[in-house]
Design an enzyme around this catalytic site. Sequence first.
Site, PDB file in Angstrom:
ATOM      1  N   HIS A 113      35.478  16.446  61.068  1.00  0.00           N
ATOM      2  CA  HIS A 113      34.073  15.998  61.152  1.00  0.00           C
ATOM      3  C   HIS A 113      33.429  15.787  59.787  1.00  0.00           C
ATOM      4  CE1 HIS A 113      33.724  17.734  65.531  1.00  0.00           C
ATOM      5  NE2 HIS A 113      34.404  16.620  65.475  1.00  0.00           N
TER       6      HIS A 113
ATOM      7  N   TYR B 235      20.506  17.436  56.943  1.00  0.00           N
ATOM      8  CA  TYR B 235      21.786  17.718  56.274  1.00  0.00           C
ATOM      9  C   TYR B 235      21.591  18.303  54.871  1.00  0.00           C
ATOM     10  CZ  TYR B 235      24.221  15.780  60.198  1.00  0.00           C
ATOM     11  OH  TYR B 235      24.696  15.598  61.469  1.00  0.00           O
TER      12      TYR B 235
HETATM   13  P1  OAD Z   1      29.832  25.680  69.187  1.00  0.00           P
HETATM   14  O1  OAD Z   1      28.487  26.142  68.774  1.00  0.00           O
HETATM   15  O2  OAD Z   1      29.911  24.689  70.296  1.00  0.00           O
HETATM   16  O3  OAD Z   1      30.747  26.927  69.609  1.00  0.00           O
HETATM   17  C1  OAD Z   1      30.794  28.072  68.805  1.00  0.00           C
HETATM   18  C2  OAD Z   1      31.818  29.021  69.383  1.00  0.00           C
HETATM   19  O4  OAD Z   1      31.965  30.085  68.460  1.00  0.00           O
HETATM   20  C3  OAD Z   1      31.443  29.649  70.731  1.00  0.00           C
HETATM   21  O5  OAD Z   1      32.592  29.659  71.562  1.00  0.00           O
HETATM   22  C4  OAD Z   1      31.054  31.075  70.368  1.00  0.00           C
HETATM   23  O6  OAD Z   1      31.375  32.035  71.393  1.00  0.00           O
HETATM   24  C5  OAD Z   1      31.918  31.310  69.152  1.00  0.00           C
HETATM   25  N1  OAD Z   1      31.368  32.312  68.197  1.00  0.00           N
HETATM   26  C6  OAD Z   1      30.096  32.543  67.813  1.00  0.00           C
HETATM   27  N2  OAD Z   1      30.036  33.507  66.895  1.00  0.00           N
HETATM   28  C7  OAD Z   1      31.314  33.936  66.691  1.00  0.00           C
HETATM   29  C8  OAD Z   1      31.912  34.944  65.878  1.00  0.00           C
HETATM   30  N3  OAD Z   1      31.201  35.712  65.054  1.00  0.00           N
HETATM   31  N4  OAD Z   1      33.258  35.098  65.941  1.00  0.00           N
HETATM   32  C9  OAD Z   1      34.014  34.331  66.769  1.00  0.00           C
HETATM   33  N5  OAD Z   1      33.492  33.364  67.565  1.00  0.00           N
HETATM   34  C10 OAD Z   1      32.163  33.177  67.530  1.00  0.00           C
HETATM   35  O7  OAD Z   1      30.558  25.131  67.857  1.00  0.00           O
HETATM   36  P2  OAD Z   1      31.801  24.141  67.724  1.00  0.00           P
HETATM   37  O8  OAD Z   1      32.740  24.319  68.862  1.00  0.00           O
HETATM   38  O9  OAD Z   1      32.325  24.289  66.351  1.00  0.00           O
HETATM   39  O10 OAD Z   1      30.089  18.347  65.626  1.00  0.00           O
HETATM   40  O11 OAD Z   1      31.102  22.749  67.851  1.00  0.00           O
HETATM   41  C11 OAD Z   1      31.895  21.581  67.805  1.00  0.00           C
HETATM   42  C12 OAD Z   1      31.126  20.443  67.216  1.00  0.00           C
HETATM   43  O12 OAD Z   1      29.867  20.315  67.884  1.00  0.00           O
HETATM   44  C13 OAD Z   1      30.713  20.635  65.773  1.00  0.00           C
HETATM   45  O13 OAD Z   1      31.742  20.317  64.862  1.00  0.00           O
HETATM   46  C14 OAD Z   1      29.570  19.685  65.634  1.00  0.00           C
HETATM   47  C15 OAD Z   1      28.824  20.002  66.906  1.00  0.00           C
HETATM   48  O14 OAD Z   1      28.045  18.998  67.425  1.00  0.00           O
HETATM   49  C16 OAD Z   1      29.373  17.322  65.126  1.00  0.00           C
HETATM   50  O15 OAD Z   1      28.264  17.491  64.649  1.00  0.00           O
HETATM   51  C17 OAD Z   1      30.064  16.005  65.193  1.00  0.00           C
END
Ligand code: OAD
Length: 234
Positions: free
Chosen positions: A110, A59
Site C-alpha cells: 500500500h 497524510y
Molecule cells: P484493520 O484496522 O482493519 O485491522 C487491524 C487488526 O489488528 C484487527 O484484526 C485487530 O484485532 C488487530 N490488532 C489491533 N491491535 C493489535 C495488537 N496490539 N496486536 C495484534 N493485533 C492487533 O487494519 P488492516 O487490516 O491493516 O489500506 O487494514 C488493511 C488496510 O485497510 C490498510 O492497509 C489500509 C486500510 O484502509 C489503505 O488505506 C489502502
Amino acid sequence: MKPEVQPNKIVVLSGAGLSAESGLPTFRDANGLWNNFSLEEVATPQGWAANPEAVLAFYNERRLSAYQAAPNAAHQAIAALDAAYDVVIITQNVDGLHERAGSRNVIHLHGQLAWARGTSPLPKRYRIDAAPVSLGQLCEDGTQLRPNVVWFGEDVQHMDEARQHVASAARVLVVGTSLSVFPAASLVKAARGRAQKVINSLAMKRVPFGFTFLPGKATSIVPALVQTWLEQAR
Ligand code: OAD
C-alpha cells in the site's frame, strides 16, 4: 505453476495491528482511523479530486506520527528472524517501522508515507521522511505531489510477486490485520497446505483455512513465536 516450498523461507503478512503498540491507530478497531475519518474523503482518487488539501493534511499528520513512532517488540522480533531464515515481509502498513526495526526484505503493498510522488501516470518518487506535502508543491514533471500510498480504487503494488512468496513459504505469519481489504487479504489463500500457518490479532471474525489463531497483543505473541522458530532453526 506453483513454486516449490522453500524449507527455510518465512513470509510475514502484516497490518495496522502490528504497529498499534507503537502508538499508531489501526483502521477498524474502536477509535480506528476509519471511525474518525471518512475513507471516501481521504483515501480515494475521488476524495483527492474533491479536496486535495484535506487529503494532504490527513497524510501529513499520519506521516509525522509514523516518523515519531518507534518499532515495538513485535517488529523487532520479526527483524530477528532474518538471522536464521529467508524472510520476506509483505506489509499493508505505510509507516516504515519494519525497516526501522532492521528487516531487510519488505514488500509494500500500500505504499509508504515517507515517500511522495507526482500525479502523472509515470511519476517520479521522492523520499520526504516526515516532511509535509502542500498544495502547489510540484513533481519535476509539473504535477502536484501526493503521498506515495495506494488509495481505494487504485492498483495494489507487487501482488504477483507477493503471491509467489507466500506460495513458496514453509512458514507464514499473518499479524495485525483484519483481512478485510482486498486484494491483500487474498494472499492468505496462496499459503501451502504443508506450510506452518499462524495468525495473530486481538480478534478474528473468521480464521483463514489452515491457520492457527493466536489471539493477543502482537508484542507478547510474536516474540514468543519468533523465539520458538529461532530455536527450531538451530
Ligand atoms: P484493520 O484496522 O482493519 O485491522 C487491524 C487488526 O489488528 C484487527 O484484526 C485487530 O484485532 C488487530 N490488532 C489491533 N491491535 C493489535 C495488537 N496490539 N496486536 C495484534 N493485533 C492487533 O487494519 P488492516 O487490516 O491493516 O489500506 O487494514 C488493511 C488496510 O485497510 C490498510 O492497509 C489500509 C486500510 O484502509 C489503505 O488505506 C489502502
